[in-house]
Design an enzyme around this catalytic site. Structure first.
Site, short mmCIF file in Angstrom:
data_model
loop_
_atom_site.label_atom_id
_atom_site.label_comp_id
_atom_site.label_asym_id
_atom_site.label_seq_id
_atom_site.Cartn_x
_atom_site.Cartn_y
_atom_site.Cartn_z
N HIS A 72 9.70 -6.32 3.51
CA HIS A 72 9.31 -5.08 4.17
C HIS A 72 7.88 -5.22 4.70
CE1 HIS A 72 12.41 -2.05 2.38
NE2 HIS A 72 12.96 -3.20 2.73
N TYR A 201 8.16 7.61 1.19
CA TYR A 201 7.49 8.40 0.16
C TYR A 201 7.22 9.79 0.74
CZ TYR A 201 6.56 4.08 -2.44
OH TYR A 201 6.69 2.91 -3.13
N PRO A 293 5.34 5.06 -11.52
CA PRO A 293 5.97 4.15 -10.55
C PRO A 293 5.62 4.43 -9.10
CG PRO A 293 7.56 5.75 -11.35
CD PRO A 293 6.32 5.96 -12.16
N LYS A 297 3.65 -0.59 -9.00
CA LYS A 297 2.72 -1.55 -9.59
C LYS A 297 3.14 -2.08 -10.97
CE LYS A 297 -0.12 -1.82 -6.30
NZ LYS A 297 0.85 -2.38 -5.39
N TYR A 384 -1.24 -1.38 -1.68
CA TYR A 384 0.21 -1.43 -1.85
C TYR A 384 0.73 -2.86 -1.87
CZ TYR A 384 5.02 0.25 -1.53
OH TYR A 384 6.35 0.53 -1.81
#
Length: 393
Positions: A72, A201, A293, A297, A384
């Site tokens: 991704h 998200y 979550p 990580k 990220y």
């Protein structure tokens, strides 16, 4: 029995550490209280940072991931009825993440260990650590009704938050920091195509939502829910309706729904134990830290611990320098606290924390600012994809 490193726990961190040490000629034995089937039955997320992907290849367990994992290059932030893409690859000089389930990571590491001939003892019950501060530590356990013992140089506690490794430390020698969040994640696994080719998200006045995936026909979705909710309260129909309500209309309209094949509610917490070394015992992964979550990580932090520990152990056995072991806790915690901060920040930014409308509007304003700022997007992207590994200053 005797070995150089006794590893407690055959989850991803224990297996990865064992495989890396074995490849460098450092003998190790892994003890696991559960069966292999039980370990593989744990449903967990699987967004892998580039550092963990590289480490799995180094361990000789990355071939299937390279074929079947999904790289991704970005993800979507949804808020205020709109969706903004965070271009991970473009903002970080080419770094990406790979979506590959933790169950598959574990399976690949199990297969690699079996092929190597290194020893793993499953259903090792009543594990106890002895003399971990002295020159000759030992680990005892019961297998098939027989009490056994392993003499070793070092012990790696990779046995999770509830494992024996951290609990074996004198409470006066360890400091624990914790934040428990007043909500949970209701997660659903379904044999349906993902609603988008990248993760979404979502911040919404009704609560957080996440659209994730395992592969082209296996989706993983989450909605924020009260901590005291029960799975039985959430029919499939209620879940899909709530998920759609928290997404932009055009995204919800193209969602394919179907029967859930797994449904669970997980609490969220932030937790760090300091230090991570006690004599010849090293805490690794969830034994030393937990993150919510939201920032993807948890598994990746365990991998960075493994990287640091395997590097210092290799250096110690190669050169005889025992002082290098002192670096493990400091270097690991430096990265851990940065990841804890990012995970806490993402959780605070995207979840409904209370019924304060003012606070919700502030969160929307921050998301709007971040989405419109190159610096803001870069900060999100750099964290990220994962901060760099280090084991030396």
């Amino acid at each position: 029995m005797k070995t150089q490193v006794a590893i407690i726990g055959a989850g991803p961190s224990g297996l990865l550490l064992g495989q890396l040490l074995h490849k460098h000629g450092i003998d190790n034995i892994i003890l696991e209280a559960r069966t292999p089937e039980y370990v593989l039955g744990r449903i967990r997320a699987g967004v892998l940072e580039q550092g963990m992907v590289d480490l799995l290849h180094e361990a000789g367990a990355g071939e299937r991931m390279a074929r079947e994992g999904h790289v991704h290059e970005g993800f979507m932030l949804s808020f205020g009825g709109r969706a903004e893409r965070i271009d991970l690859k473009g903002l970080t000089g080419g770094k990406t993440v790979t979506v590959y389930g933790q169950t598959e990571v574990t399976r690949d590491l199990m297969d690699a260990r079996a092929a190597s001939g290194a020893q793993t003892v499953y259903e090792a019950l009543d594990v106890q650590l002895h003399d971990s501060d002295g020159p000759a530590p030992r680990v005892s356990y019961t297998k098939d009704g027989v009490r056994c013992e392993i003499a070793c140089d070092y012990i790696a506690g990779c046995d999770g938050f509830h494992g024996v490794s951290r609990r074996s430390v004198d409470p006066g020698r360890i400091t624990c920091y914790e934040r428990v969040y007043p909500f949970g994640w209701l997660g659903v696994l379904s044999r349906t195509p993902p609603v988008d080719h990248e993760l979404i998200y979502a911040n919404h006045e009704r609560g957080f939502a996440l659209c994730s995936m395992r592969n082209e026909m296996l989706s993983r979705y989450y909605v924020q829910c009260p901590l005291d909710d029960k799975v039985e309260q959430w029919s499939d129909g209620r879940f899909w309706d709530e998920l759609r309500a928290r997404l932009p209309e055009e995204i919800g309209a193209r969602m394919v729904t179907g029967p859930s094949i797994e449904k669970s509610i997980a609490p969220l917490r932030s937790f760090v134990a300091e230090p991570m070394r006690f004599g010849r015992l090293f805490l690794v992964g969830d034994a030393a830290h937990i993150v919510p979550p939201t920032g993807a990580k948890g598994l990746n932090l365990a991998a960075s611990d493994v990287h640091t520990l395997y590097k210092v152990l290799c250096e110690r056995y190669r050169t005889g320098d025992v002082d290098v072991l002192d670096r493990y806790s400091e270097l690991s915690l430096r990265r851990i606290w940065k990841a804890e901060r990012f995970s806490w920040w993402m959780t605070s930014l995207l979840h409904k924390l209370d019924d304060d409308v003012f606070a919700h509007r502030i969160r929307l304003a921050e998301l709007d600012y971040l989405a419109g700022s190159q610096a803001g997007r870069t900060t999100i992207a750099e964290n990220y994809v994962g901060l760099p590994y280090e084991w030396r200053d």
